[in-house]
Enzyme design. Structure first.
Site, PDB file in Angstrom:
ATOM      1  N   ASP A 279     -21.438 -13.935 -30.641  1.00 15.49           N
ATOM      2  CA  ASP A 279     -20.869 -14.479 -29.404  1.00 15.49           C
ATOM      3  C   ASP A 279     -19.508 -13.284 -29.117  1.00 15.49           C
ATOM      4  O   ASP A 279     -19.182 -12.674 -30.060  1.00 15.49           O
ATOM      5  CB  ASP A 279     -20.179 -15.804 -29.663  1.00 15.49           C
TER       6      ASP A 279
ATOM      7  N   TYR B   9     -23.428 -14.708 -43.256  1.00 15.41           N
ATOM      8  CA  TYR B   9     -22.172 -14.645 -42.488  1.00 15.41           C
ATOM      9  C   TYR B   9     -20.664 -15.041 -43.235  1.00 15.41           C
ATOM     10  O   TYR B   9     -20.836 -15.681 -44.267  1.00 15.41           O
ATOM     11  CB  TYR B   9     -22.016 -15.839 -41.493  1.00 15.41           C
TER      12      TYR B   9
END
Length: 245
Positions: free
Chosen positions: A52, A110
């Protein structure tokens, strides 16, 4: 024809996410423009994940086909010569023509960075979430265990996302206290829903400040209701760290 896999790092601060969009600056858009200058033709890239706006990457995987007779190192150098300074190709590898970075990925890792200090650090404000209230690391570690395994993560998906299959498997979640007030949250899984990692981090912070008990993670998972979960952690602390195949 060759198929190349590029391992890519980027600073997401000045990008409107990874995926190409009209009239805005995106990582994929810059990447494909660079390849078109090198290959002199339209190029379509495929990535392991779509980050994003504001999200960074250390090990994003980008795949593309190449008709030029060029070796891996020369392709890497050519790409870096044509990319802006907030994108860097770390390595280029020739892969099988059927290789797909999204569907062949076995593990995505992540990292999320929190700067836990009463005073902000202006020099890392785009790279870690400044959180001025004391966090209980032990409670956050205890809570992280409830995310591991196979669960329905509907409570931790992006609001307004109406996908049917929201079951995901998380291999491991670690909460690490680093030097200088930095807390690193490492999340490993095969695939993720949109905003899932940031929503998980928001929940762990809620535990860290004492608003939730660690076992509340399990309760919220069972509710399968996004409105019952914590707020979403901001994007600038998140990094797509690595993808394993």
């Amino acid at each position: 024809m060759k198929r190349f896999m590029a391992i890519v790092s980027y600073d997401g601060t000045n990008f409107c996410g990874f995926q190409v969009q009209k009239d805005v600056r995106t990582v994929q858009g810059m990447f494909e423009q660079a390849l078109e200058r090198i290959l002199k033709q339209r190029v379509i890239t495929i990535a392991a994940g779509r980050t994003d706006t504001g999200v960074h990457a250390n090990g994003q995987i980008v795949c593309f086909d190449c008709y030029l007779d060029i070796d891996e190192e020369s392709m890497k150098n050519a790409m870096n010569a044509n990319l802006p300074d907030d994108i860097y190709v770390r390595k280029v590898v020739e892969v099988d023509k059927n290789f797909h970075p999204r569907f062949d990925a076995k593990r995505r890792i992540y990292h999320y960075l929190i700067y836990n200090s009463q005073e902000p650090n202006l020099f890392i404000r785009n790279y870690a979430w400044w959180f001025p209230y004391k966090l209980n690391i032990c409670k956050m570690r205890e809570a992280a265990k409830f995310f591991e395994g196979e669960h329905d993560f509907r409570s931790f998906m992006k609001s307004g996302d109406h996908r049917e299959n929201t079951v995901r498997t998380i291999y491991r979640v670690r909460v690490l206290q680093l030097r200088g007030g930095i807390i690193l949250i490492r999340v490993e899984g095969r695939s993720f829903l949109r905003r899932m990692v940031r929503n998980m981090v928001g929940a762990l912070v809620k535990v860290g400040v004492g608003e939730w008990k660690p076992e509340d993670i399990s309760r919220v998972l069972e509710l399968k209701d996004r409105s019952k979960a914590a707020v979403t952690a901001p994007p600038h602390g998140l990094y797509l760290y690595a993808v394993d195949f």
